[in-house]
Design a protein around this motif. Structure first.
Motif, short mmCIF file in Angstrom:
data_model
loop_
_atom_site.label_atom_id
_atom_site.label_comp_id
_atom_site.label_asym_id
_atom_site.label_seq_id
_atom_site.Cartn_x
_atom_site.Cartn_y
_atom_site.Cartn_z
N ARG A 10 109.37 2.95 -31.22
CA ARG A 10 110.41 3.25 -32.21
C ARG A 10 110.00 4.44 -33.07
O ARG A 10 110.82 5.28 -33.40
CB ARG A 10 110.68 2.02 -33.08
CG ARG A 10 111.61 1.02 -32.43
CD ARG A 10 112.02 -0.06 -33.40
NE ARG A 10 110.94 -0.98 -33.68
CZ ARG A 10 110.59 -2.01 -32.91
NH1 ARG A 10 111.27 -2.25 -31.81
NH2 ARG A 10 109.60 -2.82 -33.25
N LYS A 11 108.72 4.52 -33.43
CA LYS A 11 108.24 5.65 -34.22
C LYS A 11 108.41 6.95 -33.43
O LYS A 11 108.86 7.96 -33.96
CB LYS A 11 106.77 5.46 -34.59
CG LYS A 11 106.23 6.59 -35.43
CD LYS A 11 104.76 6.41 -35.74
CE LYS A 11 104.29 7.62 -36.52
NZ LYS A 11 102.87 7.78 -36.50
N ASP A 12 108.04 6.92 -32.16
CA ASP A 12 108.19 8.11 -31.33
C ASP A 12 109.64 8.56 -31.24
O ASP A 12 109.95 9.74 -31.31
CB ASP A 12 107.64 7.86 -29.92
CG ASP A 12 106.12 7.74 -29.89
OD1 ASP A 12 105.48 8.13 -30.88
OD2 ASP A 12 105.59 7.24 -28.89
N MET A 13 110.56 7.61 -31.08
CA MET A 13 111.97 7.95 -30.98
C MET A 13 112.49 8.54 -32.29
O MET A 13 113.32 9.44 -32.28
CB MET A 13 112.79 6.72 -30.59
CG MET A 13 112.61 6.31 -29.14
SD MET A 13 112.95 7.61 -27.96
CE MET A 13 114.69 7.82 -28.20
N SER A 14 112.00 8.05 -33.42
CA SER A 14 112.45 8.59 -34.70
C SER A 14 111.99 10.04 -34.86
O SER A 14 112.69 10.86 -35.43
CB SER A 14 111.96 7.73 -35.86
OG SER A 14 110.57 7.85 -36.03
N GLU A 15 110.81 10.35 -34.32
CA GLU A 15 110.34 11.73 -34.35
C GLU A 15 111.26 12.63 -33.54
O GLU A 15 111.58 13.74 -33.95
CB GLU A 15 108.91 11.82 -33.80
CG GLU A 15 107.86 11.13 -34.64
CD GLU A 15 107.61 11.83 -35.96
OE1 GLU A 15 107.68 13.07 -36.01
OE2 GLU A 15 107.36 11.12 -36.94
N VAL A 16 111.69 12.16 -32.41
CA VAL A 16 112.56 12.94 -31.53
C VAL A 16 113.92 13.15 -32.17
O VAL A 16 114.46 14.26 -32.17
CB VAL A 16 112.70 12.26 -30.15
CG1 VAL A 16 113.77 12.93 -29.31
CG2 VAL A 16 111.38 12.26 -29.43
N THR A 17 114.49 12.10 -32.72
CA THR A 17 115.84 12.21 -33.28
C THR A 17 115.88 13.02 -34.56
O THR A 17 116.91 13.59 -34.90
CB THR A 17 116.44 10.82 -33.55
OG1 THR A 17 115.56 10.09 -34.41
CG2 THR A 17 116.62 10.04 -32.27
N SER A 18 114.75 13.11 -35.28
CA SER A 18 114.75 13.89 -36.53
C SER A 18 114.26 15.33 -36.33
O SER A 18 114.18 16.09 -37.29
CB SER A 18 113.87 13.19 -37.58
OG SER A 18 112.52 13.18 -37.16
N PHE A 19 113.94 15.70 -35.08
CA PHE A 19 113.44 17.05 -34.80
C PHE A 19 114.55 18.09 -35.03
O PHE A 19 115.68 17.89 -34.62
CB PHE A 19 112.95 17.12 -33.36
CG PHE A 19 112.39 18.46 -32.99
CD1 PHE A 19 111.14 18.84 -33.42
CD2 PHE A 19 113.11 19.33 -32.21
CE1 PHE A 19 110.62 20.07 -33.09
CE2 PHE A 19 112.61 20.57 -31.87
CZ PHE A 19 111.36 20.94 -32.30
N LYS A 20 114.21 19.17 -35.69
CA LYS A 20 115.18 20.23 -35.96
C LYS A 20 115.04 21.34 -34.92
O LYS A 20 114.06 22.07 -34.90
CB LYS A 20 114.95 20.79 -37.37
CG LYS A 20 115.23 19.78 -38.46
CD LYS A 20 115.22 20.43 -39.81
CE LYS A 20 115.42 19.54 -40.96
NZ LYS A 20 115.83 18.20 -40.80
#
Length: 53
Positions: A10-20
């Motif tokens: 879940r942490k990894d996915m949050s990094e991906v979704t918040s990437f600009k």
């Protein structure tokens, strides 16, 4: 016991979704390893068959 692997995922996915994406720089792709033309292949075949004889 908490699901450590699930938390990490879940942490990894949050990094991906918040990437600009706007923070990335534009680059030009340059082909460095070109494929030989049909003529070059034929020339190499002729040369190889001459050396084999």
């Amino acid at each position: 016991m908490p699901d450590k692997q699930g938390d990490d995922q879940r942490k990894d996915m949050s990094e991906v979704t918040s990437f600009k994406r706007s923070s990335l720089k534009r680059t030009e792709t340059q082909e460095k390893n070109t494929l030989p033309t049909k003529e070059v292949i034929e020339q190499e075949k002729r040369c190889a068959s001459e050396h084999a004889s």
